[in-house]
Design an enzyme around this catalytic site. Structure first.
Site, PDB file in Angstrom:
ATOM      1  N   PHE A   1      -6.682  -1.528   5.449  1.00 37.08           N
ATOM      2  CA  PHE A   1      -7.675  -0.478   6.068  1.00 37.08           C
ATOM      3  C   PHE A   1      -9.607   0.052   5.439  1.00 37.08           C
ATOM      4  O   PHE A   1     -10.922   0.060   5.955  1.00 37.08           O
ATOM      5  CB  PHE A   1      -7.434   0.824   5.327  1.00 37.08           C
TER       6      PHE A   1
ATOM      7  N   GLU B   1      -3.994  -0.519  10.611  1.00 33.96           N
ATOM      8  CA  GLU B   1      -3.413   0.870  11.408  1.00 33.96           C
ATOM      9  C   GLU B   1      -3.890   2.038  11.263  1.00 33.96           C
ATOM     10  O   GLU B   1      -4.174   2.588  12.593  1.00 33.96           O
ATOM     11  CB  GLU B   1      -1.577   0.541  12.315  1.00 33.96           C
TER      12      GLU B   1
ATOM     13  N   CYS C   1     -10.918  -3.532  -3.703  1.00 35.55           N
ATOM     14  CA  CYS C   1     -10.120  -4.472  -4.854  1.00 35.55           C
ATOM     15  C   CYS C   1     -10.320  -5.207  -5.354  1.00 35.55           C
ATOM     16  O   CYS C   1     -10.082  -5.414  -6.955  1.00 35.55           O
ATOM     17  CB  CYS C   1      -9.552  -5.499  -3.536  1.00 35.55           C
TER      18      CYS C   1
HETATM   19  P1  NAD Z   1      -0.861  -2.014   2.744  1.00 34.02           P
HETATM   20  O1  NAD Z   1      -0.173  -3.111   1.628  1.00 34.02           O
HETATM   21  O2  NAD Z   1      -0.881  -0.428   2.834  1.00 34.02           O
HETATM   22  O3  NAD Z   1      -1.172  -2.897   3.791  1.00 34.02           O
HETATM   23  C1  NAD Z   1      -1.725  -4.093   4.587  1.00 34.02           C
HETATM   24  C2  NAD Z   1      -1.533  -4.135   5.686  1.00 34.02           C
HETATM   25  O4  NAD Z   1       0.357  -4.377   5.969  1.00 34.02           O
HETATM   26  C3  NAD Z   1      -1.845  -4.025   6.902  1.00 34.02           C
HETATM   27  O5  NAD Z   1      -2.410  -4.015   8.137  1.00 34.02           O
HETATM   28  C4  NAD Z   1      -0.287  -2.955   7.435  1.00 34.02           C
HETATM   29  O6  NAD Z   1       0.048  -2.416   8.492  1.00 34.02           O
HETATM   30  C5  NAD Z   1       0.785  -3.700   7.114  1.00 34.02           C
HETATM   31  N1  NAD Z   1       2.375  -3.477   6.283  1.00 34.02           N
HETATM   32  C6  NAD Z   1       1.637  -2.252   5.351  1.00 34.02           C
HETATM   33  N2  NAD Z   1       3.184  -1.850   5.454  1.00 34.02           N
HETATM   34  C7  NAD Z   1       4.331  -3.087   5.377  1.00 34.02           C
HETATM   35  C8  NAD Z   1       5.337  -3.971   5.095  1.00 34.02           C
HETATM   36  N3  NAD Z   1       6.575  -2.929   4.542  1.00 34.02           N
HETATM   37  N4  NAD Z   1       5.419  -4.895   6.161  1.00 34.02           N
HETATM   38  C9  NAD Z   1       4.695  -5.981   6.752  1.00 34.02           C
HETATM   39  N5  NAD Z   1       3.308  -5.247   6.591  1.00 34.02           N
HETATM   40  C10 NAD Z   1       3.630  -3.510   6.132  1.00 34.02           C
HETATM   41  O7  NAD Z   1      -2.512  -1.841   1.790  1.00 34.02           O
HETATM   42  P2  NAD Z   1      -3.950  -0.987   2.303  1.00 34.02           P
HETATM   43  O8  NAD Z   1      -2.974   0.178   1.652  1.00 34.02           O
HETATM   44  O9  NAD Z   1      -3.891  -0.978   3.761  1.00 34.02           O
HETATM   45  O10 NAD Z   1      -4.904  -2.059   1.474  1.00 34.02           O
HETATM   46  C11 NAD Z   1      -4.660  -1.479   0.321  1.00 34.02           C
HETATM   47  C12 NAD Z   1      -4.262  -2.283  -1.010  1.00 34.02           C
HETATM   48  O11 NAD Z   1      -5.413  -3.835  -0.576  1.00 34.02           O
HETATM   49  C13 NAD Z   1      -5.086  -2.605  -2.436  1.00 34.02           C
HETATM   50  O12 NAD Z   1      -4.023  -2.505  -3.279  1.00 34.02           O
HETATM   51  C14 NAD Z   1      -6.054  -3.423  -2.387  1.00 34.02           C
HETATM   52  O13 NAD Z   1      -6.072  -4.010  -3.486  1.00 34.02           O
HETATM   53  C15 NAD Z   1      -5.411  -4.611  -1.610  1.00 34.02           C
HETATM   54  N6  NAD Z   1      -6.424  -5.443  -1.343  1.00 34.02           N
HETATM   55  C16 NAD Z   1      -6.387  -6.333  -2.329  1.00 34.02           C
HETATM   56  C17 NAD Z   1      -7.403  -7.487  -1.607  1.00 34.02           C
HETATM   57  C18 NAD Z   1      -7.779  -8.626  -1.966  1.00 34.02           C
HETATM   58  O14 NAD Z   1      -8.638 -10.166  -1.534  1.00 34.02           O
HETATM   59  N7  NAD Z   1      -6.676  -9.561  -3.213  1.00 34.02           N
HETATM   60  C19 NAD Z   1      -9.152  -7.297  -0.295  1.00 34.02           C
HETATM   61  C20 NAD Z   1      -8.330  -5.680  -0.041  1.00 34.02           C
HETATM   62  C21 NAD Z   1      -7.582  -4.898  -0.471  1.00 34.02           C
END
Ligand code: NAD
Length: 498
Positions: A151, A178, A283
């Site tokens: 997100f 989403e 991140c």
């Molecule tokens: P999230 O892991 O909750 O969701 C990421 C994606 O995975 C979304 O599209 C979501 O719909 C999907 N998803 C959620 N649960 C799932 C499951 N059980 N199985 C498969 N897919 C699933 O992450 P978020 O809250 O949207 O984003 C924040 C996180 O992303 C933080 O931990 C941040 O550090 C990380 N992030 C990392 C980077 C990087 O480059 N390392 C960059 C941006 C964000």
């Protein structure tokens, strides 16, 4: 009032899902409903993959300079719509306009990189590796690739993925978060307007079960994921189990080390922005400050600087950052702040009661600063993903390096100092993939790659830059011999010379 429905992009057509499960997309600063996103059905997912698979057959034959021209047109359209995109993004994420513009801009830079794809698809050649034998390599696309995005950067992160993958000759399925589907869908509309052929890009809305179906699909060749560590681990395990190529950019805990010889004003300004910008939902946000030796005396001034940073609405020019993305995210951060207090850290600045006039339903948390944090505390061990800075104290640079290397994450870190020797020691010994020297958030430009390490990354080849081109392609090596049939005597001579 009827809310607009966020469409899927299926087989070249923007169409509302026929599914029955919907979520509301909200402005996290006000709770105002912006749109309704209907999640894709299993049939729609299958249709997207089939369409992408069919489109691949013709797209891979399109010459790379022509694919590059699509990226040039896309870059121009993105620039033309840059401000509208930033405003849309600001409404669905709550980011300030300055942060939202940065999110869009860092994505546009990757599209610019994709516009130079032809030279990145050049193989290698070696002549005469045996007598009359030459070897050369071809770089070819993989097929249907999948991107799953978080997100917190709804423009930049989808743009890390599909432009390069498609420029390499692949077709692509984007599954955005989403929680923020509006900006990625708008990015897809502009991509179609730029001339993307039907089926080359598909957009599927959904959550965990939709990702699961996609990961198990035999026609998807490569998976690029960005999100939290627990989900990244699930995605990595499932995708590799289904024999796919995977890169997972995951969560982080980023440290800034402050040496006593650093410029104090620069340190304080850099720390405030890096800890609280985008409400700490980056991140690469700095969530831990390690003060070395006499620099420990600066912690109160850092707290004073953070106190000046006020949360607010995206178009409020005085707002330093926006709300958290959801009430759930806010509840989690509040729980961590309470845990920090119970574990014995000193809460010099407590933003847990923050509100914003006229936006009382927003998911606000004000800048928060703890001192006396230790490595055993939960607020140190876990990614907080809020505007919360944990301060720690050590006596030497070596101790700071040891502390950071013992932390499981390895996304980013930085050192503030005037000493070249300290900087060199730090960059050499630190086990973190992205290092800033007097730079708080060292996100590499797109001609490099985004090189997180350890728990912050699962896979081999990183996002964007040359590594992403390798990720989205196969290398084929051709060994050739073309004997000259009419000159047997020459061949004989060659053999005798061996
Ligand atoms: P999230 O892991 O909750 O969701 C990421 C994606 O995975 C979304 O599209 C979501 O719909 C999907 N998803 C959620 N649960 C799932 C499951 N059980 N199985 C498969 N897919 C699933 O992450 P978020 O809250 O949207 O984003 C924040 C996180 O992303 C933080 O931990 C941040 O550090 C990380 N992030 C990392 C980077 C990087 O480059 N390392 C960059 C941006 C964000």
């Amino acid at each position: 009032m009827t809310l607009p429905v966020v469409p899927l992009l299926l087989d070249g057509v923007f169409t509302p899902s026929a599914g029955s499960m919907s979520l509301e997309v909200q402005n996290p600063a006000t709770g105002q409903a912006l749109a309704q996103v209907t999640l894709a059905t299993p049939d729609e997912i299958n249709k997207a993959v089939t369409s992408a698979k069919n489109a691949f057959l013709s797209w891979k034959e399109v010459p790379s300079p022509e694919r590059a021209r699509l990226m040039m047109r896309y870059q121009a359209l993105l620039k033309e719509h840059q401000e509208d995109l930033a405003r849309l993004l600001a409404r669905e994420t709550g980011k300030t306009l300055a942060d939202a513009r940065g999110d869009v801009w860092r994505g546009i830079e990757v599209v610019e990189q994709a516009a130079g794809i032809s030279s990145m698809l050049m193989g290698e050649t070696a002549e005469n590796v045996a007598r009359g034998v030459d070897i050369y390599s071809l770089i070819q696309p993989l097929g249907v690739c999948l991107g799953i995005t978080p997100f917190n950067f709804p423009a930049m992160i989808p743009l890390w993925m599909f432009p390069l993958a498609i420029a390499c000759g692949n077709t692509f399925i984007l599954k955005p978060s989403e929680q923020v589907p509006l900006t990625p869908t708008r990015l897809a509309e502009l991509f179609m307007e730029a001339g993307c052929p039907s089926g080359v890009l598909q957009v599927i809305h959904g959550g965990a079960s939709h990702v699961q179906q996609l990961l198990e699909h035999p026609d998807i060749k490569a998976v690029s994921f960005v999100g939290s560590v627990p989900v990244g681990e699930i995605v990595y395990r499932t995708a590799t189990q289904h024999l796919k190529r995977v890169q997972c950019m995951a969560g982080a805990k980023n440290h800034m080390v402050i040496m006593p010889d650093a410029d104090k004003t620069q340190v304080i300004n850099a720390l405030a922005g890096a800890a609280c910008g985008a409400a700490g939902q980056r991140c690469m946000a700095i969530s831990v400050a390690i003060f070395v030796g006499e620099a420990q005396a600066w912690q109160h001034e850092v707290a004073d600087a953070l106190q000046q940073l006020k949360p607010g609405l995206y178009d409020d020019p005085d707002a330093a950052f926006g709300p958290l993305i959801s009430s759930r995210a806010r509840a989690r951060v509040l729980d961590l702040i309470e845990t920090g207090k119970k574990e014995g850290a000193v809460c010099l600045l407590d933003g847990s009661q923050a509100t914003v006039d006229g936006a009382e339903d927003g998911h606000w948390i004000g800048a928060t600063l703890f001192t006396g944090v230790t490595a055993e505390m939960r607020i140190y061990r876990e990614e907080i993903f809020g505007p919360v800075l944990s301060c720690m104290e050590v006596d030497t640079l070596d101790a700071a390096i040891q502390l950071i290397n013992a932390n499981p994450y390895g996304n980013g870190c930085s050192l503030f100092t005037r000493s070249g020797a300290a900087a060199r020691k730090f960059q050499h010994h630190i086990e973190v993939g992205q290092v800033g020297i007097n730079i708080p958030i060292p996100v590499p430009l797109p001609f490099f790659s985004f090189t997180g390490w350890r728990k912050s990354f699962y896979g081999d080849l990183h996002a964007y830059g040359k590594q992403a081109v390798r990720f989205y392609t196969e290398t084929k090596t051709i060994t050739t011999r073309w004997p000259e049939e009419s000159q047997p005597s020459e061949l004989n001579t060659t053999i005798q010379l061996r």
